[in-house]
Design a protein around this motif. Structure first.
Motif, short mmCIF file in Angstrom:
data_model
loop_
_atom_site.label_atom_id
_atom_site.label_comp_id
_atom_site.label_asym_id
_atom_site.label_seq_id
_atom_site.Cartn_x
_atom_site.Cartn_y
_atom_site.Cartn_z
N SER A 134 -60.30 -93.65 52.15
CA SER A 134 -59.35 -94.43 52.94
C SER A 134 -60.06 -95.55 53.69
O SER A 134 -61.29 -95.62 53.73
N ASN A 135 -59.25 -96.41 54.31
CA ASN A 135 -59.77 -97.48 55.16
C ASN A 135 -59.35 -97.23 56.61
O ASN A 135 -59.27 -98.14 57.40
N PHE A 136 -59.09 -95.98 56.92
CA PHE A 136 -58.52 -95.60 58.21
C PHE A 136 -59.57 -94.86 59.03
O PHE A 136 -60.16 -93.88 58.59
N THR A 182 -64.55 -92.60 57.91
CA THR A 182 -63.13 -92.69 57.58
C THR A 182 -62.51 -91.30 57.67
O THR A 182 -63.16 -90.30 57.40
N ASN A 239 -62.03 -103.38 62.73
CA ASN A 239 -61.03 -104.38 63.11
C ASN A 239 -59.64 -103.75 63.24
O ASN A 239 -59.41 -102.61 62.87
N ASN A 240 -58.71 -104.57 63.76
CA ASN A 240 -57.30 -104.19 63.86
C ASN A 240 -57.09 -102.92 64.68
O ASN A 240 -56.25 -102.07 64.35
N ARG A 250 -58.54 -97.88 63.99
CA ARG A 250 -59.05 -99.17 63.51
C ARG A 250 -59.32 -99.03 62.02
O ARG A 250 -59.21 -97.93 61.46
N ASP A 251 -59.68 -100.13 61.37
CA ASP A 251 -60.05 -100.01 59.96
C ASP A 251 -61.54 -99.74 59.85
O ASP A 251 -62.27 -99.66 60.85
N SER A 252 -62.02 -99.58 58.62
CA SER A 252 -63.41 -99.17 58.42
C SER A 252 -64.42 -100.23 58.85
O SER A 252 -65.60 -99.92 59.02
N TYR A 253 -63.96 -101.47 59.04
CA TYR A 253 -64.83 -102.53 59.55
C TYR A 253 -64.81 -102.60 61.07
O TYR A 253 -65.52 -103.41 61.67
#
Length: 356
Positions: free
Chosen positions: A46-48, A41, A101-102, A96-99
């Protein structure tokens, strides 16, 4: 004891780097934000996730011989070839996010940094396991070249092409190994479209008088191009300013993104420190590093680790876009990693600089 243990682990790799206590605390924070899927991240908690920041992280791991952590990042993107790279016509998402995705926007410069990290990894390890990924990235980057020699900046979410961005173009010049018509085309484009003959500076935004220049083209330009004049580093004074850091009240001098001088960009300031070192400008390098040391922030969730925020205070990035709210308040990968590069005198662009 923890620092001793990490240094022992590092010494089992192909070469030994002994980190001093301060360097180890920075390195531990960088390692701390790596997730189980290999991604890191961009800031604390964060989730970024940023492709550029992860490319820098891979280079940080390579710089100290911690290759397994770098491979964990590369393995993630290798695993995205069929699901992301090919369906989009090439390139990986910028964010993307931490998974994972997106994902959105495919940015030339970020993908070029991933290629730079892969090139450095192969150079020091001799391992060919990522040759497929390297080849795909190189072919995609070459395919962005226009007839004028410039490179398109990538693609937005709606599939529209991103305009030509000087920073991304010079990064790609470095990322593609060797020297051929691709590189000649870039130099021709820069000379014709992105070079100020009077000031002898690379131009960021030719149509915008206020933001004609950008600070990172001084540092990165010097780090990327052979025999680039040291004058470019002196001319970065136009971005220099002093701010009170919002997270600790320290008075810090450094460099802004552009000439509005409303903020100190700590990542860019660390890039300047490394460029000064490369130019053997010892006093300038040391004084810049001393200012960055004032910006070190102890990590709140892990003992004996610390990072450096993205900026000292609230303000604008390049142009008029506001920085995100926590930019001055939480450790950031990019600033922390460029600081680590500077203290280790590790130039991740040196490998691709030798174009002869």
């Amino acid at each position: 004891e923890e620092a001793e243990a990490v240094n022992t682990d590092l010494s089992q790799n192909s070469f030994v780097i002994t980190l001093e206590e301060e360097e180890m605390e920075i390195y531990k924070w960088i390692s701390h934000v790596q997730l189980n899927n290999g991604l890191l991240t961009s800031t604390e908690g964060s989730n970024f996730v940023s492709l550029y920041d992860n490319s820098l992280a891979a280079l940080a791991f390579i710089s100290v011989g911690d290759y397994e952590k770098a491979e964990h990042i590369f393995d993630y993107f290798y695993g995205q070839i069929d699901s992301e790279f090919f369906p989009n016509g090439g390139g990986f998402y910028q964010f993307r996010d931490s998974y994972g995705n997106n994902g959105n926007t495919i940015w030339l410069g970020d993908n070029a940094w991933l290629l730079i990290a892969l090139n450095n990894y192969k150079q020091v390890t001799g391992n060919n396991k990522y040759n497929k990924l390297t080849g795909l990235l190189e072919n995609w980057i070459r395919g962005l070249q226009d007839e004028d020699g410039g490179l398109w900046g990538g693609f937005r979410e709606d599939g529209t092409q991103i305009h030509k961005i000087t920073e991304g173009i010079i990064t790609a010049f470095n990322a593609i190994e060797g020297y051929d018509d691709f590189h000649k085309g870039i130099l021709n484009f820069l000379q014709q479209e992105r070079w100020d003959l009077n000031d002898q500076l690379l131009v960021a935004w030719p149509e915008n008088e206020t933001h004609y220049y950008a600070m990172d083209l001084h540092s990165l330009g010097y780090l990327i191009f052979e025999n680039f004049s040291e004058e470019v580093l002196f001319k970065a004074e136009r971005y220099k300013n002093t701010q009170v850091a919002s997270f600790n009240g320290e008075v810090i001098s450094g460099y802004c993104f552009d000439e509005d001088k409303d903020v100190i960009w700590l990542e860019g300031t660390a890039q300047m420190a490394l460029a000064f070192k490369e130019a053997n400008m010892v006093n300038e390098a040391n004084s810049t590093l001393q200012q960055l040391q004032k910006a070190q922030m102890k990590n709140s969730t892990r003992e004996n680790s610390m990072g450096i925020p993205y900026a000292t205070n609230a303000g604008t990035s390049y142009g008029s876009s506001l920085l995100w709210e926590d930019a001055p308040n939480t450790p950031a990968l990019s600033s922390s990693i460029w600081y680590l590069f500077s203290v280790l005198s590790f130039n991740p662009l040196d490998l691709g600089k030798q174009k002869n």
